[in-house]
Enzyme design. Structure first.
Site, short mmCIF file in Angstrom:
data_model
loop_
_atom_site.label_atom_id
_atom_site.label_comp_id
_atom_site.label_asym_id
_atom_site.label_seq_id
_atom_site.Cartn_x
_atom_site.Cartn_y
_atom_site.Cartn_z
N ASP A 22 42.42 30.77 48.48
CA ASP A 22 42.95 30.78 47.12
C ASP A 22 44.47 30.68 47.19
O ASP A 22 45.10 31.36 48.00
CB ASP A 22 42.55 32.06 46.39
CG ASP A 22 41.04 32.26 46.37
OD1 ASP A 22 40.33 31.30 46.04
OD2 ASP A 22 40.59 33.37 46.69
N GLU A 75 45.64 38.69 40.08
CA GLU A 75 45.32 37.77 41.18
C GLU A 75 46.41 37.72 42.26
O GLU A 75 46.10 37.70 43.44
CB GLU A 75 45.07 36.36 40.64
CG GLU A 75 43.79 36.22 39.85
CD GLU A 75 42.53 36.27 40.70
OE1 GLU A 75 42.61 36.06 41.92
OE2 GLU A 75 41.46 36.54 40.14
#
Length: 138
Positions: A69, A51
């Protein structure tokens, strides 16, 4: 034009924060997870590497739904944190997910994982599911 400006703003935000980002080593990140009682270290390490590359200040997006995010786990602001104030299901300010203290990130990620499993993260689905790398010796 608005979409172009949003993308440009996101690039500025990401590049301004990545120059100050803490790059965790595998062993530093594993130690943080252990401090919080995590056991499934292979999945969590693979998740964070996929990620954010183990970088604490990463901001990703805009996503298709115009959300962003945040942090080492790339926690989404649409559901889990608030912009400019505490909010979302983790009751966090998204800005708090961009600092080098990842304790609050870890607790929020734990909540996400309990609710959705590791499939709550596309990075884990693409890079970790069914193919976990070995843990380093720390």
């Amino acid at each position: 034009m608005k979409c172009y400006l949003a993308i440009l703003l996101a690039i500025v935000v990401v590049t301004s924060h990545t120059s100050q980002a803490k790059q965790f080593t595998d062993c530093e990140f594993i130690a943080e997870l252990k401090k919080h009682g995590f056991k499934d270290l292979q999945n969590w390490l693979c998740l964070a590497k996929s990620e954010s590359g183990l970088r604490s200040h990463v901001v990703g997006g805009p996503n298709r739904n115009k959300s962003f995010d945040y942090g080492i786990f790339q926690i989404n602001n649409k559901y889990w944190c608030g912009e400019g104030k505490r909010g979302g299901d983790c009751n966090l300010n998204c800005a708090d997910l961009k600092n080098d203290n990842i304790g609050d990130d870890i607790e929020c990620a734990r909540k996400i994982q309990r609710r959705h499993g590791f499939k709550g993260w596309y990075g884990w689905q693409k890079k970790c599911q069914g193919a976990l790398p070995a843990l380093p010796r720390c």
